[in-house]
Design an enzyme around this catalytic site. Structure first.
Site, PDB file in Angstrom:
ATOM      1  N   GLU A 170       0.834  -1.213   0.000  1.00  0.00           N
ATOM      2  CA  GLU A 170       0.000   0.000   0.000  1.00  0.00           C
ATOM      3  C   GLU A 170       0.864   1.257   0.000  1.00  0.00           C
ATOM      4  O   GLU A 170       0.530   2.254  -0.642  1.00  0.00           O
ATOM      5  CB  GLU A 170      -0.941   0.012   1.211  1.00  0.00           C
ATOM      6  N   ASP A 300      -4.602  -9.492  -8.514  1.00  0.00           N
ATOM      7  CA  ASP A 300      -4.826  -8.508  -9.583  1.00  0.00           C
ATOM      8  C   ASP A 300      -3.591  -7.778 -10.127  1.00  0.00           C
ATOM      9  O   ASP A 300      -3.149  -8.020 -11.260  1.00  0.00           O
ATOM     10  CB  ASP A 300      -5.910  -7.492  -9.153  1.00  0.00           C
ATOM     11  N   GLU A 438     -19.566  -5.186  -4.743  1.00  0.00           N
ATOM     12  CA  GLU A 438     -18.187  -5.643  -4.525  1.00  0.00           C
ATOM     13  C   GLU A 438     -17.976  -7.048  -5.084  1.00  0.00           C
ATOM     14  O   GLU A 438     -16.984  -7.312  -5.751  1.00  0.00           O
ATOM     15  CB  GLU A 438     -17.897  -5.608  -3.013  1.00  0.00           C
ATOM     16  N   GLU A 515     -12.134   0.217 -10.587  1.00  0.00           N
ATOM     17  CA  GLU A 515     -11.764  -0.740 -11.652  1.00  0.00           C
ATOM     18  C   GLU A 515     -12.673  -0.680 -12.880  1.00  0.00           C
ATOM     19  O   GLU A 515     -12.185  -0.747 -14.025  1.00  0.00           O
ATOM     20  CB  GLU A 515     -11.713  -2.172 -11.097  1.00  0.00           C
ATOM     21  N   THR A 601      -0.786   0.775 -10.451  1.00  0.00           N
ATOM     22  CA  THR A 601      -2.081   0.173 -10.108  1.00  0.00           C
ATOM     23  C   THR A 601      -2.963   1.111  -9.286  1.00  0.00           C
ATOM     24  O   THR A 601      -4.133   0.832  -9.066  1.00  0.00           O
ATOM     25  CB  THR A 601      -1.892  -1.184  -9.404  1.00  0.00           C
TER      26      THR A 601
HETATM   27  C1  DMJ Z   1      -6.443   0.366  -5.251  1.00  0.00           C
HETATM   28  O1  DMJ Z   1      -5.716   0.672  -4.112  1.00  0.00           O
HETATM   29  C2  DMJ Z   1      -5.561  -0.256  -6.295  1.00  0.00           C
HETATM   30  O2  DMJ Z   1      -6.178  -0.146  -7.526  1.00  0.00           O
HETATM   31  C3  DMJ Z   1      -5.241  -1.695  -6.001  1.00  0.00           C
HETATM   32  O3  DMJ Z   1      -4.471  -2.286  -7.012  1.00  0.00           O
HETATM   33  C4  DMJ Z   1      -6.521  -2.479  -5.845  1.00  0.00           C
HETATM   34  N1  DMJ Z   1      -7.453  -1.877  -4.943  1.00  0.00           N
HETATM   35  C5  DMJ Z   1      -7.628  -0.466  -4.857  1.00  0.00           C
HETATM   36  C6  DMJ Z   1      -8.876   0.084  -5.471  1.00  0.00           C
HETATM   37  O4  DMJ Z   1      -9.965  -0.725  -5.494  1.00  0.00           O
END
Ligand code: DMJ
Length: 623
Positions: A170, A300, A438, A515, A601
């Site tokens: 994170e 992911d 979700e 997403e 991401t």
């Molecule tokens: C974000 O922090 C990033 O996109 C991560 O890769 C996946 N989850 C969250 C958003 O849903």
């Protein structure tokens, strides 16, 4: 494996001239037929094509109408509304949660859940730059300059801070990615200095023997957590940030970290002989500890970074591209299914070694269609597939390779991207709130008539690739499976009161996630079809209606109600990603061209670059 490309091309050149002539003739005939929209071909025609064509072409799918009903000035006005939404969320954060990580939009308080370093501010910096919010950016710079990365502030949110460690994943995607993108867009040296400092503080995490990052680092002592297991998303989603920080600072230690991790991943892929990386890993061995597959939670961005690492380094990192192709091969042939009613395409996960599909469809997995579209837009997928030596693959990966070798991979990836993004959008459009859940459980009970004439049910579900094969062999009648016009459940019930949904909602929350909008944005940029902008506009209106509060935006607890009950959270990624993708979707100007920038991401754009000769010498990169 990639060196096989030359041998492969050589082989093609040495084929007899008559085959080449026949192939060109066949391509000409089939393209003409498609342009004339002739629905099927004479008997034997497909076999002939199959014999002569290296790839079995699919028509490029187009979703809905391609005429824009909305004029460019209206789109600019919509982008301006998103900018106002960003300001509303950010000002609410500054007013009620300044100095904290995130805003609690209902109780109007701050929460420290990501180290207590003001994560919303760091995550928002590049969105401010894209939106020309110069005052906000200028006011944030001194705070960023003075922030203390050595001090973990007490948590009043989740348990991470209580462990004494900053969570590596994170912290990398939100703070380091935010700093690097804002540096790349503004040139402010202080942002790069802070990124270098933060990367240096986090580097003890790479202490495992295989160089896979551990869960976290105590920033005061430099000690890293000692656990030896991790999930794919967390151990394989830092390559972009480390590569770019090495390039921007010239620091060899940063380069060595990412280089070792890339080698570990490439070795793991070589030993596994193709396929997708599983979800669970042993950090010291650099090996998977499960055979579970997923495109959602736990995995992911681990898949996402394979393609993006190749793109960021000016398409030089061909091992990452090969891993991406092998990943996509397995996803397209094993994880994509169709529902029985509306033939909705979805991507699911499988548990353990049995590869039994759960038929869960996660919001988190809705990034995948955008990734497919990005890959098809930027890479010659057919050449990349041809460059793989199938004799080095496992029997299962070779089967996937052989199935997909029959197709034009560009068209197939785009078809999957379109079908999946349509399903992700329908998850929103089906709900009374207009917001997406979700997690849903997709229906997979396909009814059919058995050879004995009795009704039967296939409860294992229908794999998309099997349906595509049937469609191909059956003369390609109708739209490709999973594509074509899809109605919302409300529209269907107006026509037929008994119409059944294709899924049941398992988790009804909408956490302001990006997403689906990320994929909608990438579909818009890669196809130019304005239907994606209109769908994004519907979602933005639903966010305004259901999630807006007097001082920010709140996650929603039940998407199946309107007005939807809210929860007391405004995640930082809402400002970093959700609003950024909406803004870029509506702006007429392409502010972040996909051949020049790569989004991490957390939607922080990093500039594409090529290693210079000096960098190659200094870092030991083979030419
Ligand atoms: C974000 O922090 C990033 O996109 C991560 O890769 C996946 N989850 C969250 C958003 O849903």
């Amino acid at each position: 494996m990639l060196t096989h490309l030359h041998a492969c091309l050589q082989y093609r050149r040495s084929r007899p001239v008559r085959y080449v002539v026949a192939a060109f003739t066949a391509i000409f005939v089939v393209s003409t037929l498609y342009y004339l929209e002739i629905p099927h071909h004479p008997e034997g025609f497909q076999d002939e094509l199959r014999e002569h064509l290296p790839h079995w072409p699919l028509p490029i799918p187009i979703s809905g109408g391609s005429e824009s009903k909305t004029s460019p000035p209206v789109w600019e006005e919509r982008a301006a509304q998103v900018k106002q939404a960003f300001l509303h969320a950010y000002r609410g954060y500054l007013q009620h949660a300044n100095g904290y990580d995130e805003l609690r939009p209902l109780s109007l308080a701050g929460v420290n859940n990501f180290n207590g370093w003001n994560v919303t501010m760091y995550d928002s910096l590049d969105t401010m730059l894209l939106m020309d919010l110069w005052d906000e950016f200028a006011e944030a710079l001194p705070v960023v300059k003075e922030g203390n990365f050595r001090q973990l502030r007490a948590s009043n949110g989740n348990g991470w801070n209580k462990s004494g460690y900053v969570p590596f994943f994170e912290t990398v995607i939100r703070y380091l990615g935010g700093l690097l993108a804002a540096y790349a867009m503004s040139g402010e040296q202080v942002l790069l200095d802070r990124a270098h400092e933060l990367a240096t503080i986090l580097e003890p995490a790479f202490g495992s023997s295989a160089g896979m990052p551990r869960f976290g680092v105590n920033p005061a002592t430099g000690a890293s957590s000692q656990g030896v297991s991790g999930v794919l998303a967390e151990v394989a989603s830092c390559q972009l940030e480390w590569t770019y920080v090495a390039h921007a600072t010239g620091n060899k230690t940063h380069f060595d970290r990412v280089d070792k991790l890339l080698h570990t991943l490439a070795n793991a892929m070589e030993q596994r002989k193709g396929g997708m990386f599983p979800t669970h890993w042993h950090l010291n061995g650099g090996k998977a500890t499960s055979e579970s597959r997923s495109m959602g939670a736990a995995a992911d961005s681990g898949h996402e970074y394979l393609l993006k690492q190749y793109l960021l380094t000016g398409k030089q990192d061909v091992e990452s591209l090969e891993m991406y192709i092998l990943t996509a091969n397995e996803a397209l042939t094993r994880l994509l299914y169709l529902t029985p009613n509306r033939e909705l395409l979805y991507v699911t996960d499988t548990a353990g070694g049995s590869f039994t599909a759960s038929h869960n469809f996660e919001h988190l997995a809705c990034f995948f269609p955008g990734l497919l579209a990005l890959g098809a837009h930027t890479v010659d997928l057919n050449a990349a597939l041809a460059a793989i030596d199938p004799s080095k693959l496992s029997a299962e990966a070779r089967r996937q390779y052989e199935v997909l070798s029959k197709y034009d991979l560009h068209a197939l990836h785009m078809a999957a991207a379109e079908g999946l993004t349509t399903s992700c959008w329908l998850m929103y459009a089906d709900q009374p709130s207009g917001l997406g859940p979700e997690t849903v459980q997709m229906r997979h009970d396909w009814k059919f008539v058995g050879e004995d004439g009795k009704p039967k049910v296939n409860s294992k579900g229908k794999l998309w690739i099997d349906a595509v094969e049937e469609w191909n062999e059956g003369g390609r009648r109708g739209p490709l499976p999973g594509l074509g016009e899809k109605k919302t459940i409300t529209q269907l019930r107006k026509e037929d009161g008994t119409a059944q949904a294709d899924y049941s909602v398992r988790r009804p929350d909408y956490f302001l996630r990006p997403e689906t909008l990320e994929s909608i944005y990438l579909m818009w940029r890669t196809t130019g079809n304005p239907v994606w902008r209109e769908r994004g506009w519907q979602i933005f209106q639903a966010i305004e209606r259901e999630a807006k509060t007097p001082s920010g935006y709140a996650s929603v607890k039940q998407i199946n109600k309107s007005p939807a009950p809210q929860s007391d959270e405004q995640p930082s990624y809402f400002l970093a990603e959700t609003l950024k993708y909406l803004y870029l979707l509506f702006k007429n100007e392409d502010l972040v061209p996909l051949d020049k920038w790569v989004f991490n991401t957390e939607a922080h754009p990093l500039p594409v670059f090529n290693w210079s000769s000096w960098e190659k010498h200094k870092f030991g990169i083979p030419s």
